[in-house]
Design an enzyme around this catalytic site. Structure first.
Site, short mmCIF file in Angstrom:
data_model
loop_
_atom_site.label_atom_id
_atom_site.label_comp_id
_atom_site.label_asym_id
_atom_site.label_seq_id
_atom_site.Cartn_x
_atom_site.Cartn_y
_atom_site.Cartn_z
N SER A 290 0.85 -1.19 0.00
CA SER A 290 0.00 0.00 0.00
C SER A 290 0.88 1.24 0.00
O SER A 290 2.06 1.19 0.39
CB SER A 290 -0.89 0.01 1.25
OG SER A 290 -1.51 1.26 1.45
N TYR B 208 -3.38 -0.07 10.51
CA TYR B 208 -3.25 -0.36 9.08
C TYR B 208 -1.85 -0.06 8.58
O TYR B 208 -1.25 -0.85 7.85
CB TYR B 208 -4.27 0.45 8.29
CG TYR B 208 -4.20 0.22 6.79
CD1 TYR B 208 -4.74 -0.93 6.22
CD2 TYR B 208 -3.59 1.15 5.95
CE1 TYR B 208 -4.67 -1.14 4.86
CE2 TYR B 208 -3.52 0.94 4.58
CZ TYR B 208 -4.06 -0.21 4.04
OH TYR B 208 -3.99 -0.41 2.67
#
Length: 268
Positions: A143, A156
């Site tokens: 990501s 996250y």
């Protein structure tokens, strides 16, 4: 002829969003696909879209036996496995440490890391013998948060930094038989959910009405990519002909976010 002609790929989180776009692209490039998703209806839908080219199985990536069943089905239906794409994931929607109650933080961490990190590790473990036999590859979805703060929350962001560590360690461990790489996409509109423990099980990026405006404001490229815009990097890394010497690499494709950043801190 596509870059993946004759190959077989197992893609997790394959029923929607980036995972579904990857199924579409891998099939277009000549691969056959085993689609793993937790939602049985989505599995049936993707199978129906590509009869004979896609086989699906409903399963939970955090459960060892579900990963083993997915690999066994790929071998049973298609006879081989060339690429494992770890893609299933959860997002914490920027949940801040100071605002999250202790118990919710603890349970949310366990839930999110189980999918975003453990799920990848178990998937590779289940697939590794087949990948060694085929001289195949692993591609993990990282990501923009794998290298940058401020995109997700602490949980996250930590999970996606961990994915980079997995790519590097597994590339070291599995060489020279299996290449291991990652792709770090930026913003996109998907239905990725959050941890139930954080009250985010029904929230999706697709439900955020200002996501297009946010992307235009933050990204030098000034547009919100579709999930399909990221799939080419996965294809290249999975391709023996086009990435034979590439392992331990995470390809960043974030619309320029990393070179622009979030701007100066508040008050400056």
């Amino acid at each position: 002829m596509g870059w993946l002609e004759g190959d077989v790929a197992l893609i997790s989180g394959a029923g929607s969003g980036l995972g579904l776009a990857l199924v579409d692209r891998f099939v277009a490039e000549g691969a056959r696909v085993l689609a793993l998703d937790r939602d049985a209806d989505r599995v049936r839908s993707v199978e129906a879209s590509y009869p004979g080219k896609v086989a699906g199985i409903a399963g939970d990536v955090t459960v060892p036996t579900d990963n083993e069943k997915a690999v066994a089905l790929a071998l049973s239906v298609f006879g081989r496995l060339d690429t494992f794409v770890g893609n299933a994931g959860l997002f914490d929607y920027g949940a801040r440490l100071v605002d999250t109650p202790m118990e919710a933080l603890s349970r949310g961490f366990d839930e999110l890391f189980a999918v975003n990190v453990k799920g990848y590790l178990l998937g590779v473990k289940a697939a590794v013998d087949a990948l060694i036999e085929s001289g195949g590859s692993v591609v993990l979805t990282a990501s923009v948060a794998s290298r940058n703060a401020g995109v997700g929350g602490a949980v996250y962001t930590a999970s996606k930094h961990a994915v980079v560590g997995l790519v590097e360690q597994l590339a070291f461990e599995l060489a020279p038989n299996v290449r291991v790489n990652g792709v770090a996409p930026g913003f996109m509109r998907t239905d990725i959910r959050g941890p139930r423990a954080l009250g985010l099980a029904d929230r999706t990026l697709g439900s955020m009405p200002d996501l297009d405006e946010l992307a235009r404001a933050l990204l030098p490229m000034q547009f919100l990519p579709d999930p399909s815009d990221y799939t080419g990097h996965f294809v290249q890394l999975a391709s023996r002909a086009n990435a034979a010497a590439t392992t331990g690499v995470v390809v960043e494709c974030d619309g320029g976010f990393s070179v622009r950043g979030m701007g100066p801190p508040p008050g400056q």
